[in-house]
Design an enzyme around this catalytic site. Structure first.
Site, PDB file in Angstrom:
ATOM      1  N   PRO A   1      -6.599  -2.033   1.993  1.00  0.00           N
ATOM      2  CA  PRO A   1      -6.291  -1.020   0.796  1.00  0.00           C
ATOM      3  C   PRO A   1      -5.172  -1.625  -0.115  1.00  0.00           C
ATOM      4  CG  PRO A   1      -5.343   0.056   2.710  1.00  0.00           C
ATOM      5  CD  PRO A   1      -6.185  -1.378   3.229  1.00  0.00           C
TER       6      PRO A   1
ATOM      7  N   CYS B   1      -0.268   0.478   9.651  1.00  0.00           N
ATOM      8  CA  CYS B   1      -0.843   1.747   9.192  1.00  0.00           C
ATOM      9  C   CYS B   1      -2.039   1.997   8.646  1.00  0.00           C
ATOM     10  CB  CYS B   1       0.404   2.083   7.949  1.00  0.00           C
ATOM     11  SG  CYS B   1       1.932   2.202   8.662  1.00  0.00           S
ATOM     12  N   HIS B   2      -2.590   1.165   7.785  1.00  0.00           N
ATOM     13  CA  HIS B   2      -3.846   1.207   6.999  1.00  0.00           C
ATOM     14  C   HIS B   2      -4.700   0.082   7.035  1.00  0.00           C
ATOM     15  CE1 HIS B   2      -1.198   4.249   5.432  1.00  0.00           C
ATOM     16  NE2 HIS B   2      -2.096   5.030   5.918  1.00  0.00           N
ATOM     17  N   GLY B   3      -4.154  -1.149   7.916  1.00  0.00           N
ATOM     18  CA  GLY B   3      -5.193  -2.183   7.850  1.00  0.00           C
ATOM     19  C   GLY B   3      -5.028  -3.306   6.887  1.00  0.00           C
TER      20      GLY B   3
ATOM     21  N   HIS C   1       0.529  -1.100  -0.123  1.00  0.00           N
ATOM     22  CA  HIS C   1      -0.090   0.098   0.066  1.00  0.00           C
ATOM     23  C   HIS C   1       0.872   1.031   0.059  1.00  0.00           C
ATOM     24  CE1 HIS C   1      -2.795   2.808   2.331  1.00  0.00           C
ATOM     25  NE2 HIS C   1      -3.217   2.714   0.827  1.00  0.00           N
TER      26      HIS C   1
END
Lengths: 175, 422, 275
Positions: free
Chosen positions: A154, A139-141, A120
């Site tokens: 993501p 950070c963003h799963g 990502h």
């Protein structure tokens, strides 16, 4: 410059203008190249050595992180269960379809070697975390499975496999 | 700069922009329509060449900083890293190192052009003094840049030049230690020189802008040295001056390329490829060639304080030149005596440069003293006296007169006068 | 007349002083050798650079390091012309200190392409201790760190002739410049008399002897030939991009001359309507 010259003269002057500026432009572009190219990795960086890793201390179920070209590389000694999990998934369920067999060396399927950088935005995912027993990026799963493939979140692609080979049965050379 | 506010772009977007920030008419007035005397010779192209060299030095310098390490342990190695590993690093470093020399070569030609044609005289005094300031800034920048490779010559140049300040009575030692950030030239010195070497060129850019502003305000001088009287004496900057500057610049680049590609180490000293060693001075230290005349002046004087004062005085005297030269005539073309003394001064400066490269012993010192004395004599005695003693030759009535003989001028006027504006 | 006499007087004074002082030459003028890498189209003689490396490895490397040269450089264009496999082979013949490993210990391993030539001594103090206080200089840029002053007016001609080989000339002259000291000179222990060394007393014994290094390509195995080869090799070591520099230089020159021609005719044409 509005001059009252004959038609022939402005033509020849225009030609000289164009020719000189064309050649000058070519030169300017050529001169710009060293200024740009100097920022590319230099010869000493390109030559950075390969890393050799001894696999014997890594017990089953353990993930070792080593540094290669300034980046973390995960070496996962997978359990039978983890391998089975990775191979049971249907390709159609994967956002970035790839078989587990394609991500490991033949007859060495217990060893998974991936670059430990989330596809990502470049964070380092945590091992043995998330819904798929693989990696979880804080950070963003984004969630990866035991083959390092993206399953949820993501990130668009699977964890990258670095170039490596088995130097012996118990050692790999990355790079 | 020049008042050509009547310029209007035709493109509607540019028109919109122009109403809010008139940068286009400013550029047009300064670099297109700006009237320049039509009799300028090739010595007047060095302003453009110097602007180019300043850009070259800043661009290559910024790029080198991306790879250079300003530490006493790592500076020499990082320069070798640039030379060996960085893509085109050798080219960028040789451009920057030789670019310094080319910059000084051009500025010396520019200065002597000014001396010969009296470019410092009324109303160009401020223009000239700004030029002297640029020259001083250039010297400081070049000196600090030379320290950065941290070779033997770098180190000992830094040591010798900073030691000049110990000549200041009383505070000398304290000032020198303040400059060093220690008890000798070392890591703190290198690091601050690096910071200043990066800063000063941008200060040069600032003063250059003022220099050009002043130039465009009072107008360019010219080889005849008389004022522009009518439009017939001038031509628009573009295309006439631009194509001429362009040709001269490319010729200068050929010389530059000769040094960079074929003799890149010709102007530097082999000792600077030896890493700095604070325990051993090279047997024969010399500054870069462009500092040699000043170095000769420094060494010519046996007293420490006086030597340092003479060194700084030899530069400072230039700032007072507009008032030291008492003659009303600008150009040496019409000053038969001044013209000869000009050439003597040039020979003296070159002679001082030669002596600066020689060891300070025996006959060299004696000759250096004579030449140093002459240098100051020229500015402080000869120039003021010449204004009173010399009978200048008659000046032409206008700039276009010598260019355009009267009879042909009348005929040419009707058919071939170029239209200047627009 | 009176006024024109002055510059001549100044010129005479300068030249008289310089010729009077010219006699203070300490060392004889360096003889200039002919090198394959001299001049605008100069390139290195691959076989010569390889022989020079051979001499360096067999003899010089006992005392002199070359810390800025990596084994990968041996395979780079414009160098000795080894293949990557050959360079790898040479690297693997060296033991490189590496570490610390997982246990925090330093260890030795065979060299790789990315490694640099190891220096014979761990640090400057170790080297000085080994050589009675003398320090054998590192060879990385030695061919650019040595030279000779040409003096006026020769330096002007050197700029035109593109003379940039003073370093190689000096190294060759130095290695072959040993001779018996003058009768009135006594050398102390560990000192040798060299014609070209500044001050003449050098701490390095004559390094190269006939037949000391095995040449396999039929080149005469003489001390002079070794010296020539190692000098050329050191020039490559100091300036590894010399060939690229001269090649690009030629292209730049041709380009600039064409551009200057165009700019000249443009200028002429533009100015033609200004009279």
């Amino acid at each position: 410059m509005a001059t009252t010259n004959t038609a022939e003269q402005p033509t020849r002057r225009d030609f000289l203008y164009i020719a000189t500026s064309m050649v000058g432009a070519v030169g300017a572009v050529a001169a710009a190249w060293p200024l740009i190219n100097q920022m590319n990795p230099d010869a000493s960086v390109l030559a950075l050595s390969s890393t050799e890793v001894d696999l014997t201390p890594i017990v089953e179920g353990q993930i070792l992180t080593v540094k290669w070209r300034g980046k973390p590389v995960f070496i996962s000694h997978r359990t039978k269960k983890e391998i089975e999990e990775a191979r049971a998934v249907k390709l159609s369920d994967l956002p970035d379809p790839q078989t587990d067999e394609a991500r490991v060396k033949k007859d060495k399927e217990q060893w998974l070697v991936v670059i430990g950088i989330c596809t990502h935005l470049g964070c380092v995912p945590l091992g043995h975390e998330g819904d798929y027993d693989g990696w979880f990026c804080p950070c963003h799963g984004s969630q990866y499975d035991t083959s390092g493939r993206i399953r949820k979140g993501p990130a668009p692609a699977n964890l990258e496999i670095p170039p490596y080979e088995f130097a012996s049965d118990t050692a790999i050379r990355i790079g | 700069m020049a008042g050509h506010g009547e310029y209007q772009p035709k493109n509607p977007i540019l028109k919109w922009f122009e109403r809010r920030l008139p940068v286009l008419s400013f550029m047009h007035g300064s670099f297109v329509a700006f009237p320049v005397p039509r009799n300028l010779n090739y010595w007047w192209t060095f302003g453009a060449i110097l602007s180019f060299m300043l850009v070259v030095q800043i661009v290559t310098g910024i790029v080198l900083v991306m790879h250079y390490t300003p530490t006493s342990a790592g500076a020499f190695d990082s320069v070798e890293h640039i030379m060996r590993d960085v893509n085109y690093g050798w080219l960028l470093r040789y451009l920057h190192a030789n670019g310094g020399s080319m910059f000084f070569l051009a500025v010396y030609i520019h200065i002597f052009r000014g001396l010969y044609y009296g470019s410092y005289k009324e109303p160009r005094e401020i223009l000239w003094i700004l030029g002297v300031i640029i020259f001083v800034l250039m010297m400081a920048t070049a000196f600090m840049g030379y320290v950065l490779p941290w070779g033997q010559m770098s180190f000992w140049a830094a040591t010798v030049i900073t030691n000049l300040f110990t000549a200041i009575p009383g505070a000398g030692r304290a000032i020198t230690q303040w400059l060093w950030g220690g008890y000798s030239v070392d890591q703190p010195t290198l690091q601050r020189f690096f910071a200043l070497h990066y800063l000063l060129p941008f200060m040069i850019v600032g003063v250059v802008v003022l220099h050009i502003w002043a130039l465009h305000h009072v107008g360019q001088g010219n080889p005849v040295g008389i004022d522009v009287k009518s439009e017939r004496d001038t031509m628009p900057f573009t295309p006439y001056a631009t194509v001429k500057d362009n040709f001269a610049l490319i010729c200068f680049m050929i010389l530059f390329a000769w040094f960079v590609f074929y003799i890149p180490n010709y102007l530097s000293h082999p000792d600077n490829y030896i890493p700095a060693n604070p325990l051993q001075t090279p047997p024969h230290i010399v500054p870069e060639w462009y500092f040699l005349p000043f170095y000769a002046i420094l060494r010519a004087i046996p007293n420490k304080l006086m030597g340092v004062l003479a060194l700084f005085g030899s530069i400072a005297v230039l700032a007072f030149l507009p008032w030291l030269d008492t003659s009303k005539v600008r150009s040496a073309r019409f000053r038969p005596l001044f013209k000869q003394f000009f050439w003597v001064l040039l020979v003296v400066c070159i002679g001082l440069g030669y002596l600066g490269s020689k060891p300070a012993e025996g006959g060299y010192v004696i000759v250096a003293r004579i030449l140093t004395a002459y240098y100051f004599l020229h500015f402080l005695v000869i120039l003021p006296a010449l204004g009173y003693l010399e009978t200048p030759r008659p000046l032409p009535a206008s700039i276009s007169e010598p260019v355009l003989p009267k009879t042909r001028a009348a005929a040419a006027m009707s058919t071939r006068t170029p239209v200047r504006k627009g | 007349m009176r006024k024109t006499a002055f510059p001549i007087l100044v010129a005479c004074a300068v030249s008289a002083a310089s010729s009077a002082l010219a006699q203070e030459q300490h060392t004889p003028t360096l003889p200039r050798q002919s090198w394959s890498f001299a001049g605008p189209f100069g390139i290195f003689d691959r076989a010569q650079i390889q022989r020079g490396l051979h001499v360096y490895r067999d003899v010089c490397s006992a005392c002199h390091g070359m810390k800025h040269v990596a084994f990968r450089n041996l395979a780079q264009p414009g160098g000795p012309g080894y293949s990557e496999a050959q360079a790898k082979q040479i690297a693997s013949e060296y033991r490189i200190n590496d570490g610390p490993n997982d246990k925090g210990e330093m260890f030795e391993r065979p060299g790789r392409l990315s490694d640099y030539f190891p220096s014979p001594d761990a640090n400057e103090q170790a080297a000085r201790a080994r050589f009675n206080g003398a320090l054998p200089p590192d060879f990385s840029v030695i061919a650019k760190a040595r030279g000779a002053e040409a003096g006026f007016p020769w330096f002007v001609f050197d700029a035109v002739r593109q003379y940039q080989e003073a370093g190689a000339d000096y190294i060759f002259a130095y290695i072959t410049g040993y001779e018996d000291p003058p009768a009135d000179v006594t050398l102390s222990e560990g000192q040798f008399w060299n014609k070209y060394f500044p001050g003449h007393r050098t701490a390095m014994r004559p390094p190269l002897l006939d037949g000391q290094v095995d040449y396999t390509d039929g080149t005469p195995a003489t001390a002079e030939q070794y010296s020539r080869d190692v000098s050329a090799f050191l020039m490559w070591v100091a300036e590894p991009h010399l060939e690229a520099r001269k090649r690009i230089g030629f292209q730049v020159m041709i380009f600039l001359i064409v551009l200057a021609g165009l700019a000249y005719f443009t200028k002429k044409k533009v100015w033609a309507d200004l009279h």
